[in-house]
Design an enzyme around this catalytic site. Structure first.
Site, PDB file in Angstrom:
ATOM      1  N   GLY A  59      -1.253  -2.385   6.365  1.00 16.97           N
ATOM      2  CA  GLY A  59      -1.153  -3.361   7.431  1.00 16.97           C
ATOM      3  C   GLY A  59      -2.090  -4.472   7.627  1.00 16.97           C
ATOM      4  N   THR A  60      -2.759  -4.652   7.982  1.00 17.20           N
ATOM      5  CA  THR A  60      -3.610  -6.269   8.447  1.00 17.20           C
ATOM      6  C   THR A  60      -4.738  -4.376   8.420  1.00 17.20           C
ATOM      7  OG1 THR A  60      -2.585  -7.121   9.683  1.00 17.20           O
ATOM      8  CG2 THR A  60      -4.482  -8.010   9.168  1.00 17.20           C
ATOM      9  N   THR A  98       0.550  -1.360   0.097  1.00 14.12           N
ATOM     10  CA  THR A  98       0.556  -0.450  -0.006  1.00 14.12           C
ATOM     11  C   THR A  98       0.649   1.308  -0.525  1.00 14.12           C
ATOM     12  OG1 THR A  98      -1.841  -0.907   1.101  1.00 14.12           O
ATOM     13  CG2 THR A  98      -1.725   1.332   1.540  1.00 14.12           C
ATOM     14  N   ASP A 148      -8.785  -0.719   5.619  1.00 10.98           N
ATOM     15  CA  ASP A 148      -8.867   0.362   6.350  1.00 10.98           C
ATOM     16  C   ASP A 148      -8.307   1.746   5.915  1.00 10.98           C
ATOM     17  OD1 ASP A 148      -6.157  -0.655   6.161  1.00 10.98           O
ATOM     18  OD2 ASP A 148      -5.034   0.934   7.451  1.00 10.98           O
TER      19      ASP A 148
HETATM   20  N1  ASP Z   1      -4.796  -2.254   4.535  1.00  5.90           N
HETATM   21  C1  ASP Z   1      -4.546  -2.367   3.406  1.00  5.90           C
HETATM   22  C2  ASP Z   1      -5.474  -2.868   3.648  1.00  5.90           C
HETATM   23  O1  ASP Z   1      -5.915  -3.623   4.240  1.00  5.90           O
HETATM   24  C3  ASP Z   1      -3.189  -3.560   2.941  1.00  5.90           C
HETATM   25  C4  ASP Z   1      -1.898  -2.702   3.181  1.00  5.90           C
HETATM   26  O2  ASP Z   1      -1.366  -2.031   3.898  1.00  5.90           O
HETATM   27  O3  ASP Z   1      -0.923  -3.271   1.885  1.00  5.90           O
HETATM   28  O4  ASP Z   1      -6.170  -3.062   2.550  1.00  5.90           O
END
Ligand code: ASP
Length: 328
Positions: free
Chosen positions: A236-237, A184, A215
């Site tokens: 992140g997650t 991201t 998110d």
């Molecule tokens: N935060 C992003 C999501 O969950 C994924 C990422 O940061 O790579 O969509």
């Protein structure tokens, strides 16, 4: 700090290209660091020329969407059906303006559409078909979803399906190929007038279920800005960052808990970890402090401060790893 001065010393800028895990021998990641460096340089020049924080974060994230090294726009990861479903959001600290889009596959630049939602619509969040109809109505460039797809993402999707996992791009990429495209993207800025802004754009998770929203698109979770506290962009997650209400949690700890930006981000990241998530954020507070905390192995990042000279880039947490400017 005055929010009404016009002072080049107020300028701050940071961007990220995702958090995750890489093997220790993965090398200095020069290609990614070069891209982050050059895009940061362009955004800083715009801020120095008097551009707003919103202009700077939009420009940087749009450039990152066009760069196939990262999980946004061209090079985004694919959902279970093999399609890119892109999320993006922008936040303006001056008045808590925000605009976001989720699950778009045909909009050339999701962050441009998010900005248009903020500036040219009466709403703050659009999804899928309605978001794409708005983009057409506003005359924004539309593309074939296939134009976002690169071979690496097809390989990652096939691997995720074989293992039955829904994978964070960066962790999966690290396991599959050390030099693989990464995470991201996001940017935060403070401009010459002291105003803050943040923007984030992503393809989300490999093999995610169609319709899943992360998110990134959620104001107060992965994207947030308020001139009274800070601007931040997460990676992140996504599920854990939403459950932690990450951006709002940092804001609240600063506003009503009297915490510093660093302590507030750390507390929110601890919460993310407790909720089973990994990742990090880039953040700038109203006084110009820059924080780039993460609980994963790496966070691709670049930053610049008016009092600091050159643009710095880094990947690992460990200062012994090859990670600082100048970029070769
Ligand atoms: N935060 C992003 C999501 O969950 C994924 C990422 O940061 O790579 O969509």
């Amino acid at each position: 700090m005055s929010a009404h001065r016009d002072d080049p010393n107020l300028i701050r800028f940071a961007l990220h290209g995702g958090a995750g895990e890489l093997p220790a021998d993965a090398g200095p990641q020069d290609e990614q660091r070069r891209a982050l460096h050059d895009i940061a340089a362009e955004a800083v020049a715009l801020l120095q020329a008097g551009g707003s924080a919103v202009d700077a974060v939009s420009l940087a994230v749009e450039r990152l969407e066009q760069c196939p090294l990262f999980n946004a726009g061209i090079g985004a990861v694919l959902n279970r059906d093999g399609l890119p479903e892109l999320d993006a959001a922008i936040a303006r600290g001056e008045d808590r303006g925000t605009g976001a889009v989720a699950g778009v596959s045909r909009v050339g630049s999701p962050i441009r559409l998010a900005r248009a939602v903020m500036e040219r619509s009466p709403h703050v969040l659009f999804s899928a078909d309605g978001a794409e109809a708005l983009a057409r109505q506003l005359g924004l460039p539309m593309v074939d979803p296939q134009s976002f797809i690169i071979p690496l993402r097809l390989e990652q999707l096939a691997a995720a399906k074989r293992s039955g996992s829904i994978a964070l791009d960066h962790v999966d990429a690290a396991a599959a190929a050390p030099d693989a495209a990464f995470g991201t993207v996001g940017a935060v800025a403070r401009d010459r007038r002291g105003h803050l802004a943040a923007a984030t754009s992503t393809g989300g998770l490999t093999n995610k279920l169609p319709g899943r929203i992360g998110d990134t698109a959620v104001f107060g979770a992965g994207t947030f800005a308020d001139d009274s506290s800070c601007a931040l962009s997460c990676t992140g997650t996504g599920e854990s960052f939403i459950r932690a209400a990450f951006g709002q949690a940092v804001h609240g700890r600063m506003r009503w808990g009297g915490m510093s930006l660093a302590d507030a981000c750390q507390a929110a990241l601890d919460d993310v970890r407790q909720l089973g998530g990994v990742g990090g954020c880039i953040a700038i507070d109203r006084d110009g402090t820059i924080c780039l905390p993460f609980n994963s192995g790496v966070l691709f990042r670049a930053w610049w401060s008016a009092d600091g000279g050159a643009i710095s880039t880094a990947v690992w947490r460990d200062a012994a790893m090859p990670q600082t400017a100048p970029v070769p």
